[in-house]
Enzyme design. Structure first.
Site, PDB file in Angstrom:
ATOM      1  N   ASP A   1       1.986   7.306  -8.310  1.00  0.00           N
ATOM      2  CA  ASP A   1       2.876   6.946  -6.955  1.00  0.00           C
ATOM      3  C   ASP A   1       3.957   7.672  -6.085  1.00  0.00           C
ATOM      4  O   ASP A   1       4.208   8.932  -6.237  1.00  0.00           O
ATOM      5  CB  ASP A   1       3.562   5.772  -8.363  1.00  0.00           C
ATOM      6  CG  ASP A   1       3.927   4.491  -7.100  1.00  0.00           C
ATOM      7  OD1 ASP A   1       4.385   4.382  -6.838  1.00  0.00           O
ATOM      8  OD2 ASP A   1       3.074   3.291  -7.416  1.00  0.00           O
TER       9      ASP A   1
ATOM     10  N   HIS B   1       9.070   2.545  -5.483  1.00  0.00           N
ATOM     11  CA  HIS B   1       8.431   1.394  -5.948  1.00  0.00           C
ATOM     12  C   HIS B   1       7.910   2.432  -7.077  1.00  0.00           C
ATOM     13  O   HIS B   1       7.278   1.280  -7.973  1.00  0.00           O
ATOM     14  CB  HIS B   1       7.161   1.847  -5.117  1.00  0.00           C
ATOM     15  CG  HIS B   1       5.864   1.235  -4.670  1.00  0.00           C
ATOM     16  ND1 HIS B   1       5.163   1.912  -5.789  1.00  0.00           N
ATOM     17  CD2 HIS B   1       5.115   0.056  -4.348  1.00  0.00           C
ATOM     18  CE1 HIS B   1       3.698   0.335  -5.874  1.00  0.00           C
ATOM     19  NE2 HIS B   1       4.236  -0.079  -4.441  1.00  0.00           N
TER      20      HIS B   1
ATOM     21  N   SER C   1       1.339  -4.379  -5.987  1.00  0.00           N
ATOM     22  CA  SER C   1       1.291  -3.438  -6.940  1.00  0.00           C
ATOM     23  C   SER C   1       2.294  -3.596  -8.478  1.00  0.00           C
ATOM     24  O   SER C   1       2.496  -3.056  -9.450  1.00  0.00           O
ATOM     25  CB  SER C   1       2.200  -2.049  -6.236  1.00  0.00           C
ATOM     26  OG  SER C   1       1.391  -1.676  -4.949  1.00  0.00           O
TER      27      SER C   1
END
Length: 402
Positions: free
Chosen positions: A133, A169, A345
């Site tokens: 990520d 994220h 996600s």
């Protein structure tokens, strides 16, 4: 790679057909392009004038440099080749700051999948979860389980030390899978170890390359991680791209990773797309042995943004307005340590954490056995459901089966 090589971006080849960006390199004396090759051997490639930068030998995949007008498929034994290309982070909605008060009360997702009850049986102890990520903020109070030494960065085909999160994220994803609950929120596997594998750069557009992602996947298997989570991807691609060389390389690497005992969990994507109708494919999900996860809501329905499709989705998991850890050094919500975000996600790491629970209870289980346990424990209409595959995950039902 030589120090006189700089990054450039061109539209060409396979990725141009996809609306994505191919990534080349420019050297001082001549143009050099990055290719991902399957088949052949390093010796054959070097004899034909290519520079082999990386070997993923278990998958028979090579990352090489060569002239811009070169054709690596002309080399004896090479099955396919493509210019490396980048894809951007697939985010459904912007995050929102967490409400004040007891944060555990806001974790509807963990209640729905019975994660807290499952913790009476397993917490992910002695398991390791990789997060491919934007990186993970290891200074967060609920992420004291990040293995900084094992965490790595893969940018421009170069491996380097862990440097944290370049956005938010990866930190949010990591918390869903394995936040410790020390201060605010608890992940599915709070006693698991987190290994950050960053593939997004700290400067410029937030774009990751396929080559860097393949290197991160290979590293996860080399380190013996129990599972690697990939909440990354791109918009669905048309079926005519399904036979391109880039799919062959990704399929061979994922097969190699799972054969070495590391489960691969990927987000299904956020385009409300039926991936089966018309043969559309997901960049990382439409690959055998990768578990593709759709997103569900608090009402236990498919989220309106989630991709779906029969034979494309393994299971579903909560992915709508999921509260988790946040890197306070970010542009979206500066100073915020907890936030809610939506997307597949957020659903994928629920499953990655569940892999940790399964592997704690059955450390010798292979990837297929782990996946079967999660599917048998899921609640839903069964394996052929186009929205949630085998069903929406249930952590307690899964661990009770072991």
């Amino acid at each position: 790679m030589a120090d006189n090589t700089t990054r450039r971006t061109v539209l060409a080849g396979t990725a141009a057909g996809l609306g994505l960006l191919t990534v080349g390199t420019v050297a001082a004396d001549e143009e050099q392009v990055r290719y991902v090759v399957t088949g052949g051997s390093p010796q054959q490639l070097e004899r034909e004038g290519f520079t082999v930068v990386h070997e993923i030998s278990d998958a028979n995949v090579y990352l090489i440099l060569g002239p811009e007008d070169a054709d690596p498929t002309s080399v004896d034994g090479v099955n396919s080749a493509f210019e490396d290309f980048t894809y951007e982070l697939d985010v459904a909605d912007e995050p929102t700051e967490a409400p004040t008060g007891e944060l555990e009360d806001e974790q509807w997702d963990k209640d729905l999948i019975n994660a807290f009850d499952a913790h009476d049986h397993a917490t992910g102890a002695d398991t390791r979860i990789g997060i491919i990520d934007t990186g993970v903020h290891d200074g967060h109070p609920d992420l004291g389980n990040v293995d900084v030494d094992a965490s790595r960065t893969f940018i421009d085909w170069e491996e380097s030390d862990h440097t944290g999160d370049v956005q938010y994220h990866g930190t949010h994803v990591a918390g869903i899978a394995a936040a410790t609950g020390s201060e605010g929120v608890t992940g599915v596997a709070p006693d698991a170890e987190i290994v950050s594998l960053r593939v997004f750069p700290s400067e410029g557009p937030l774009l990751a390359s396929v080559g860097d992602t393949l290197l991160a996947l290979d590293h996860a298997a080399e380190q013996g991680l129990d599972v690697v989570n990939m909440s990354i991807g791109s918009a669905p691609q048309p079926p005519e791209e399904n036979q391109e060389g880039y799919r062959i390389a990704r399929q061979q690497v994922v097969r190699s990773v799972t054969q070495r005992g590391t489960s691969v969990v990927v987000s299904a994507g956020n385009d409300s797309q039926n991936l089966q109708q018309g043969g559309w494919i997901s960049l990382w999900g439409s690959i055998p042995r990768a578990s593709s996860i759709s997103a569900t809501t608090e009402a236990d329905e498919l989220a309106d943004f989630s991709n779906y499709g029969a034979n494309e989705i393994s299971v579903g998991a909560p992915g709508d307005m999921i509260l988790s850890t946040f890197d306070p050094d970010n542009e979206a919500l500066p100073g915020t340590e907890y936030a809610s975000a939506s997307g597949t996600s957020m659903s994928a790491p629920q499953v990655a954490g569940l892999v940790g629970l399964v592997r704690e209870l059955d450390p010798n289980a292979n990837v297929n056995q782990v996946e079967n346990a999660i599917e048998r424990g899921a609640t839903g209409d069964g394996r052929d459901d186009p929205e949630t595959g085998a069903g929406r995950i249930d952590a307690l039902e899964t661990v009770d089966l072991l």
